[in-house]
Scaffold this motif. Structure first.
Motif, PDB file in Angstrom:
ATOM      1  N   PRO A 187      44.982  28.704  53.389  1.00 23.58           N
ATOM      2  CA  PRO A 187      44.472  30.356  53.877  1.00 23.58           C
ATOM      3  C   PRO A 187      44.384  30.947  52.273  1.00 23.58           C
ATOM      4  N   ARG A 188      43.845  32.396  52.655  1.00 24.52           N
ATOM      5  CA  ARG A 188      43.403  32.927  51.865  1.00 24.52           C
ATOM      6  C   ARG A 188      44.516  34.634  52.044  1.00 24.52           C
ATOM      7  N   VAL A 189      44.724  35.666  51.379  1.00 25.89           N
ATOM      8  CA  VAL A 189      45.459  36.438  51.610  1.00 25.89           C
ATOM      9  C   VAL A 189      44.052  37.778  51.666  1.00 25.89           C
ATOM     10  N   LEU A 190      43.503  38.418  52.328  1.00 25.14           N
ATOM     11  CA  LEU A 190      42.171  39.823  51.594  1.00 25.14           C
ATOM     12  C   LEU A 190      43.373  40.565  51.997  1.00 25.14           C
ATOM     13  N   GLU A 191      42.860  41.314  50.218  1.00 20.98           N
ATOM     14  CA  GLU A 191      42.936  43.379  49.984  1.00 20.98           C
ATOM     15  C   GLU A 191      41.939  44.352  49.394  1.00 20.98           C
ATOM     16  N   GLU A 192      42.092  44.595  50.057  1.00 15.99           N
ATOM     17  CA  GLU A 192      41.352  45.760  49.692  1.00 15.99           C
ATOM     18  C   GLU A 192      42.075  47.247  49.183  1.00 15.99           C
ATOM     19  N   THR A 243      46.315  51.723  46.103  1.00 20.01           N
ATOM     20  CA  THR A 243      47.096  50.598  45.332  1.00 20.01           C
ATOM     21  C   THR A 243      46.173  49.087  46.543  1.00 20.01           C
ATOM     22  N   TYR A 244      46.125  48.072  46.581  1.00 16.66           N
ATOM     23  CA  TYR A 244      45.815  46.950  47.272  1.00 16.66           C
ATOM     24  C   TYR A 244      46.358  47.080  48.785  1.00 16.66           C
ATOM     25  N   GLN A 245      45.581  47.066  49.842  1.00 13.20           N
ATOM     26  CA  GLN A 245      46.107  46.795  51.094  1.00 13.20           C
ATOM     27  C   GLN A 245      45.995  45.523  51.106  1.00 13.20           C
ATOM     28  N   VAL A 246      46.817  45.077  52.447  1.00 16.67           N
ATOM     29  CA  VAL A 246      46.239  43.964  52.885  1.00 16.67           C
ATOM     30  C   VAL A 246      45.391  44.186  53.863  1.00 16.67           C
ATOM     31  N   PRO A 294      39.967  50.843  40.938  1.00 14.06           N
ATOM     32  CA  PRO A 294      41.012  50.050  40.768  1.00 14.06           C
ATOM     33  C   PRO A 294      40.627  49.239  39.594  1.00 14.06           C
ATOM     34  N   PRO A 295      41.694  48.185  39.424  1.00  9.51           N
ATOM     35  CA  PRO A 295      42.095  47.608  38.209  1.00  9.51           C
ATOM     36  C   PRO A 295      40.388  46.639  38.172  1.00  9.51           C
ATOM     37  N   ASP A 342      37.572  47.541  37.915  1.00  7.30           N
ATOM     38  CA  ASP A 342      37.139  48.004  39.020  1.00  7.30           C
ATOM     39  C   ASP A 342      36.107  47.064  40.150  1.00  7.30           C
ATOM     40  N   ILE A 343      37.637  45.980  40.613  1.00 10.28           N
ATOM     41  CA  ILE A 343      37.917  44.529  41.216  1.00 10.28           C
ATOM     42  C   ILE A 343      38.108  45.773  43.104  1.00 10.28           C
ATOM     43  N   TRP A 344      37.135  45.789  44.103  1.00 15.13           N
ATOM     44  CA  TRP A 344      37.277  46.570  45.277  1.00 15.13           C
ATOM     45  C   TRP A 344      38.241  45.754  46.069  1.00 15.13           C
ATOM     46  N   ARG A 345      37.852  44.180  46.031  1.00 13.04           N
ATOM     47  CA  ARG A 345      38.411  43.912  46.601  1.00 13.04           C
ATOM     48  C   ARG A 345      38.901  42.691  46.376  1.00 13.04           C
ATOM     49  N   ARG A 346      39.346  41.821  46.950  1.00 11.34           N
ATOM     50  CA  ARG A 346      40.675  40.063  46.270  1.00 11.34           C
ATOM     51  C   ARG A 346      40.960  39.339  47.148  1.00 11.34           C
ATOM     52  N   HIS A 347      41.372  38.439  46.413  1.00 10.05           N
ATOM     53  CA  HIS A 347      41.678  37.717  47.393  1.00 10.05           C
ATOM     54  C   HIS A 347      43.134  36.675  46.947  1.00 10.05           C
TER      55      HIS A 347
END
Length: 77
Positions: free
Chosen positions: A39-44, A49-52, A16-17, A19-24
């Motif tokens: 609220p926040r959307v969580l992405e992995e 690509t990042y998926q919700v 991942p860009p 090295d961020i595997w999870r982001r919000h």
């Protein structure tokens, strides 16, 4: 890159860009540090690509979710 590994370049692209595997991200957009009670959307990262992965009710819960993966990886070593 490992010169002996023929798939080294491919494996590097699957990371991942930054090295961020999870982001919000905030549901309504904008800067992540603003409006911490929204609220926040969580992405992995899924190796492409990042998926919700879900939602969090606020910034604090989203940050706990992001660091959960890091803590789990460290404890398994």
């Amino acid at each position: 890159m490992d010169a002996d590994d023929p798939l080294a370049a491919y494996n590097k692209r699957r990371r991942p860009p930054m090295d961020i595997w999870r982001r919000h991200r905030p549901v309504n957009g904008g800067a992540g540090h603003l409006r911490p009670d929204e609220p926040r959307v969580l992405e992995e990262w899924d190796d492409f690509t990042y998926q919700v992965a879900g939602t969090a009710p606020d910034l604090a819960a989203a940050q706990r979710w992001v660091t959960e993966l890091v803590l789990d990886d460290d404890s398994g070593a």
